[in-house]
Scaffold this motif. Structure first.
Motif, PDB file in Angstrom:
ATOM      1  N   ASP A   9       0.819  -1.212   0.000  1.00  0.00           N
ATOM      2  CA  ASP A   9       0.000   0.000   0.000  1.00  0.00           C
ATOM      3  C   ASP A   9       0.852   1.261   0.000  1.00  0.00           C
ATOM      4  OD1 ASP A   9      -2.333  -1.459  -0.020  1.00  0.00           O
ATOM      5  OD2 ASP A   9      -2.634  -1.388   2.152  1.00  0.00           O
ATOM      6  N   CYS A  10       1.952   1.228   0.739  1.00  0.00           N
ATOM      7  CA  CYS A  10       2.784   2.430   0.875  1.00  0.00           C
ATOM      8  C   CYS A  10       3.739   2.625  -0.299  1.00  0.00           C
ATOM      9  CB  CYS A  10       3.585   2.363   2.181  1.00  0.00           C
ATOM     10  SG  CYS A  10       2.597   2.530   3.686  1.00  0.00           S
ATOM     11  N   TYR A  11       4.319   1.521  -0.789  1.00  0.00           N
ATOM     12  CA  TYR A  11       5.381   1.640  -1.788  1.00  0.00           C
ATOM     13  C   TYR A  11       5.010   1.086  -3.165  1.00  0.00           C
ATOM     14  CZ  TYR A  11       8.030   2.311   2.531  1.00  0.00           C
ATOM     15  OH  TYR A  11       8.463   2.756   3.751  1.00  0.00           O
ATOM     16  N   GLY A  12       3.899   0.377  -3.256  1.00  0.00           N
ATOM     17  CA  GLY A  12       3.488  -0.191  -4.530  1.00  0.00           C
ATOM     18  C   GLY A  12       3.819  -1.677  -4.636  1.00  0.00           C
ATOM     19  N   HIS A  13       3.143  -2.364  -5.543  1.00  0.00           N
ATOM     20  CA  HIS A  13       3.307  -3.812  -5.667  1.00  0.00           C
ATOM     21  C   HIS A  13       4.662  -4.214  -6.245  1.00  0.00           C
ATOM     22  CE1 HIS A  13      -0.758  -5.071  -4.511  1.00  0.00           C
ATOM     23  NE2 HIS A  13      -1.160  -3.918  -5.032  1.00  0.00           N
ATOM     24  N   GLU A  14       5.258  -3.358  -7.050  1.00  0.00           N
ATOM     25  CA  GLU A  14       6.602  -3.680  -7.548  1.00  0.00           C
ATOM     26  C   GLU A  14       7.593  -3.729  -6.399  1.00  0.00           C
ATOM     27  OE1 GLU A  14       7.899  -1.186 -10.676  1.00  0.00           O
ATOM     28  OE2 GLU A  14       6.331  -1.802 -12.089  1.00  0.00           O
ATOM     29  N   ALA A  15       7.456  -2.799  -5.463  1.00  0.00           N
ATOM     30  CA  ALA A  15       8.317  -2.816  -4.277  1.00  0.00           C
ATOM     31  C   ALA A  15       8.065  -4.079  -3.457  1.00  0.00           C
ATOM     32  CB  ALA A  15       8.077  -1.575  -3.424  1.00  0.00           C
ATOM     33  N   GLY A  16       6.796  -4.473  -3.356  1.00  0.00           N
ATOM     34  CA  GLY A  16       6.468  -5.705  -2.640  1.00  0.00           C
ATOM     35  C   GLY A  16       7.112  -6.913  -3.290  1.00  0.00           C
ATOM     36  N   ILE A 260     -14.257   4.444  11.064  1.00  0.00           N
ATOM     37  CA  ILE A 260     -13.215   3.750  10.320  1.00  0.00           C
ATOM     38  C   ILE A 260     -11.887   3.968  11.038  1.00  0.00           C
ATOM     39  CG2 ILE A 260     -14.428   3.966   8.122  1.00  0.00           C
ATOM     40  CD1 ILE A 260     -12.605   6.300   7.432  1.00  0.00           C
ATOM     41  N   THR A 261     -10.920   3.105  10.768  1.00  0.00           N
ATOM     42  CA  THR A 261      -9.598   3.263  11.362  1.00  0.00           C
ATOM     43  C   THR A 261      -8.691   4.022  10.400  1.00  0.00           C
ATOM     44  OG1 THR A 261      -8.845   1.152  10.480  1.00  0.00           O
ATOM     45  CG2 THR A 261      -9.840   1.129  12.676  1.00  0.00           C
ATOM     46  N   GLU A 262      -7.576   4.493  10.924  1.00  0.00           N
ATOM     47  CA  GLU A 262      -6.651   5.282  10.104  1.00  0.00           C
ATOM     48  C   GLU A 262      -6.068   4.482   8.939  1.00  0.00           C
ATOM     49  OE1 GLU A 262      -4.170   8.272  12.622  1.00  0.00           O
ATOM     50  OE2 GLU A 262      -4.695   6.604  13.944  1.00  0.00           O
ATOM     51  N   THR A 263      -6.004   3.142   9.073  1.00  0.00           N
ATOM     52  CA  THR A 263      -5.453   2.328   7.991  1.00  0.00           C
ATOM     53  C   THR A 263      -6.309   2.427   6.727  1.00  0.00           C
ATOM     54  OG1 THR A 263      -6.640   0.400   8.863  1.00  0.00           O
ATOM     55  CG2 THR A 263      -4.348   0.676   9.536  1.00  0.00           C
ATOM     56  N   VAL A 264      -7.595   2.768   6.877  1.00  0.00           N
ATOM     57  CA  VAL A 264      -8.461   2.936   5.712  1.00  0.00           C
ATOM     58  C   VAL A 264      -7.956   4.076   4.827  1.00  0.00           C
ATOM     59  CG1 VAL A 264     -10.780   3.699   5.017  1.00  0.00           C
ATOM     60  CG2 VAL A 264     -10.512   1.932   6.757  1.00  0.00           C
ATOM     61  N   LEU A 265      -7.264   5.046   5.427  1.00  0.00           N
ATOM     62  CA  LEU A 265      -6.812   6.218   4.692  1.00  0.00           C
ATOM     63  C   LEU A 265      -5.528   5.977   3.909  1.00  0.00           C
ATOM     64  CD1 LEU A 265      -7.471   8.913   7.450  1.00  0.00           C
ATOM     65  CD2 LEU A 265      -9.035   8.038   5.699  1.00  0.00           C
ATOM     66  N   ILE A 266      -4.965   4.761   4.032  1.00  0.00           N
ATOM     67  CA  ILE A 266      -3.754   4.435   3.285  1.00  0.00           C
ATOM     68  C   ILE A 266      -4.132   4.079   1.848  1.00  0.00           C
ATOM     69  CG2 ILE A 266      -1.821   2.825   3.083  1.00  0.00           C
ATOM     70  CD1 ILE A 266      -1.936   2.448   6.095  1.00  0.00           C
ATOM     71  N   GLY A 294      -2.274   5.078  14.374  1.00  0.00           N
ATOM     72  CA  GLY A 294      -1.987   4.504  13.065  1.00  0.00           C
ATOM     73  C   GLY A 294      -1.446   5.521  12.091  1.00  0.00           C
ATOM     74  N   TYR A 295      -2.010   5.500  10.901  1.00  0.00           N
ATOM     75  CA  TYR A 295      -1.535   6.339   9.802  1.00  0.00           C
ATOM     76  C   TYR A 295      -2.168   7.723   9.931  1.00  0.00           C
ATOM     77  CZ  TYR A 295      -1.053   7.928   4.929  1.00  0.00           C
ATOM     78  OH  TYR A 295      -0.787   8.635   3.790  1.00  0.00           O
ATOM     79  N   SER A 296      -1.371   8.734  10.236  1.00  0.00           N
ATOM     80  CA  SER A 296      -1.905  10.085  10.443  1.00  0.00           C
ATOM     81  C   SER A 296      -1.144  11.074   9.563  1.00  0.00           C
ATOM     82  CB  SER A 296      -1.776  10.487  11.915  1.00  0.00           C
ATOM     83  OG  SER A 296      -2.521   9.628  12.742  1.00  0.00           O
ATOM     84  N   ASN A 297      -1.421  11.053   8.268  1.00  0.00           N
ATOM     85  CA  ASN A 297      -0.786  11.983   7.340  1.00  0.00           C
ATOM     86  C   ASN A 297      -1.546  13.303   7.403  1.00  0.00           C
ATOM     87  OD1 ASN A 297       0.176  13.444   5.127  1.00  0.00           O
ATOM     88  ND2 ASN A 297       0.620  11.563   3.983  1.00  0.00           N
ATOM     89  N   LEU A 298      -1.033  14.228   8.205  1.00  0.00           N
ATOM     90  CA  LEU A 298      -1.765  15.465   8.455  1.00  0.00           C
ATOM     91  C   LEU A 298      -1.873  16.334   7.214  1.00  0.00           C
ATOM     92  CD1 LEU A 298      -0.408  16.423  11.982  1.00  0.00           C
ATOM     93  CD2 LEU A 298      -2.375  15.028  11.366  1.00  0.00           C
ATOM     94  N   SER A 299      -1.023  16.123   6.223  1.00  0.00           N
ATOM     95  CA  SER A 299      -1.106  16.919   5.004  1.00  0.00           C
ATOM     96  C   SER A 299      -2.317  16.530   4.157  1.00  0.00           C
ATOM     97  CB  SER A 299       0.177  16.761   4.176  1.00  0.00           C
ATOM     98  OG  SER A 299       0.310  15.437   3.691  1.00  0.00           O
ATOM     99  N   TYR A 300      -2.855  15.330   4.404  1.00  0.00           N
ATOM    100  CA  TYR A 300      -4.004  14.877   3.636  1.00  0.00           C
ATOM    101  C   TYR A 300      -5.285  14.818   4.462  1.00  0.00           C
ATOM    102  CZ  TYR A 300      -1.067  13.478  -0.290  1.00  0.00           C
ATOM    103  OH  TYR A 300      -0.218  13.495  -1.364  1.00  0.00           O
ATOM    104  N   ILE A 301      -5.171  14.707   5.775  1.00  0.00           N
ATOM    105  CA  ILE A 301      -6.357  14.419   6.582  1.00  0.00           C
ATOM    106  C   ILE A 301      -7.394  15.525   6.501  1.00  0.00           C
ATOM    107  CG2 ILE A 301      -5.649  15.417   8.815  1.00  0.00           C
ATOM    108  CD1 ILE A 301      -6.589  12.723  10.039  1.00  0.00           C
TER     109      ILE A 301
END
Length: 396
Positions: A9-16, A260-266, A294-301
């Motif tokens: 989710d964070c880096y993409g499937h190629e990174a995975g 919802i939890t913060e992971t939903v925002l990823i 969890g995931y708290s990206n304040l620039s997007y929230i």
């Protein structure tokens, strides 16, 4: 591998894919030529070691494996950290076939994940018994979905300043025909693993929306909060399901809140924001549960149409030491147009601190434990905010 979905989710499937390849390569380097490593699928690998090896020898080999994998993995210019959970089983006099040993290793792996991940567990008989019990619960859960054995209990949300009960969070309970009331920490993880969480989530929405309509028609001025799992939220048909409920006669638009939890925002923020806006346009509010853990990206929230932030109980437990973090969230809420609710309030000292720091709303055992519907209604009707009767008489 631990939290592989988060890497995708964070880096993409190629990174995975790069991470999976590196794990295979690094595992091979710490094994003997006669040993085998294979990827079973997804993020799971199996290592087969021939010969009699002592527990100490295996622990040493796993530690070498862990060190090799823990070195950062480079994908393009991104350094990705990886950890592993390990389950170990071996042939015994009671082992009938390879599949039995694989099953035992899988049970031990599950125990490592349940134990916090990034650890190693050796299979034992107690785990086997626990796995049998878990399998029995899984079968019973499938039957429970068909037999409507789930209900909601409701925990009140207190307006600290006015002393009024202003909301209720619906919390699912399983009424087992033989075991009686089963709490969610027993069955929710199994539902998430098996995919039953989708159907359970629909049941929770069904019960919660019906109850909200009933209370609204009876003149109960309450918001109703219902939990939504990340898997449920990602379902392409989720918005349509919400539309169906909102089309019912008497639906209280703007009074049902989806937690919802913060992971939903990823993920893709534009798509997530668009989905959240579609949900609020139907007539639902959106709350972030366990906020701050969890995931708290304040620039997007601030781009998401959030109406509530629920401070995780772990911060409330640590008051006043966690005061600066709680104050930060209390300041953030109004800045993005969301009210703030403190969860897990269990002591008068915690409530006093929140009152002194202008927290608007709270819920927790100090007010009351979650209550069955009729008990909840009696509690709201008899609640005495100026005294202690509301806390003590109805605590159950």
């Amino acid at each position: 591998m631990d939290r592989f979905k988060l890497i995708n989710d964070c880096y993409g499937h190629e990174a995975g894919d790069t991470v999976l390849k590196q794990i295979a390569i690094r595992a091979r380097t710490v094994l003997r030529p006669e040993d085998m490593v294979a990827r079973l699928g997804g993020d799971e690998f199996v290592i087969v070691i021939e010969g009699n090896r002592s527990k100490a020898t295996l622990e040493s080999q796993v530690e070498k494996l862990r060190r090799a994998i823990s070195n950062p993995i480079l994908h393009d210019k991104t350094r990705i950290g990886a950890t592993i959970s390990v389950g170990i089983a071996g042939y015994t006099d009671d082992s009938d076939c390879f599949s039995d040993v694989m099953r035992q290793a899988d049970i031990a792996l599950y125990a490592s994940k349940q134990g916090g991940r990034n650890c190693t567990t050796f299979f034992n008989t107690q785990m086997g018994n626990a796995a049998i019990a878990r399998d029995q619960i899984e079968v019973a859960l499938g039957q429970a979905v068909l037999a409507d054995e789930f209900i909601l209990h409701y925990q009140p949300r207190l307006d600290i300043q006015s002393g009024e009960i202003v909301g209720a969070e619906g919390l699912v309970r399983w009424v087992h025909p033989e075991r009686g009331m089963v709490m969610p920490d027993i069955f929710i993880p199994i539902c998430e693993e098996t995919g039953l969480i989708d159907e359970l989530g629909r049941i929770v929405l069904e019960i919660g929306c019906s109850q909200a309509i009933e209370w609204h028609q009876a003149g109960f001025d309450l918001d109703v909060s219902l939990n939504v799992s990340p898997r449920q939220f990602s379902d392409p048909g989720f918005v349509t399901t919400l539309q169906d409920f909102a089309a019912r006669p008497g639906f209280p638009h703007g009074r049902i809140e989806l937690e919802i939890t913060e992971t939903v925002l990823i993920g893709e923020h534009n798509e997530i924001a668009e989905k959240l806006r579609a949900i609020t346009a139907i007539g639902y509010n959106i709350a972030i549960d366990n906020f701050g853990t969890g995931y708290s990206n304040l620039s997007y929230i601030s781009r998401f149409p959030l109406t509530c932030l629920k401070i995780d109980r772990s911060f409330i437990d640590q008051l006043p030491a966690s005061g600066p973090i709680v104050q930060l969230i209390l300041t953030l809420g109004p800045q993005i147009g969301a009210r703030v609710v403190s969860e897990g309030v269990e002591t008068q000292e915690q409530l006093d601190w929140l009152t002194d720091n202008n927290c608007k709303e709270a819920q927790g055992y100090l007010i009351t434990r979650p209550l069955a519907v009729r008990d909840f209604e009696r509690f709201v009707q008899a609640f005495a905010p100026s005294g202690q009767r509301g806390y003590d008489e109805y605590r159950a």
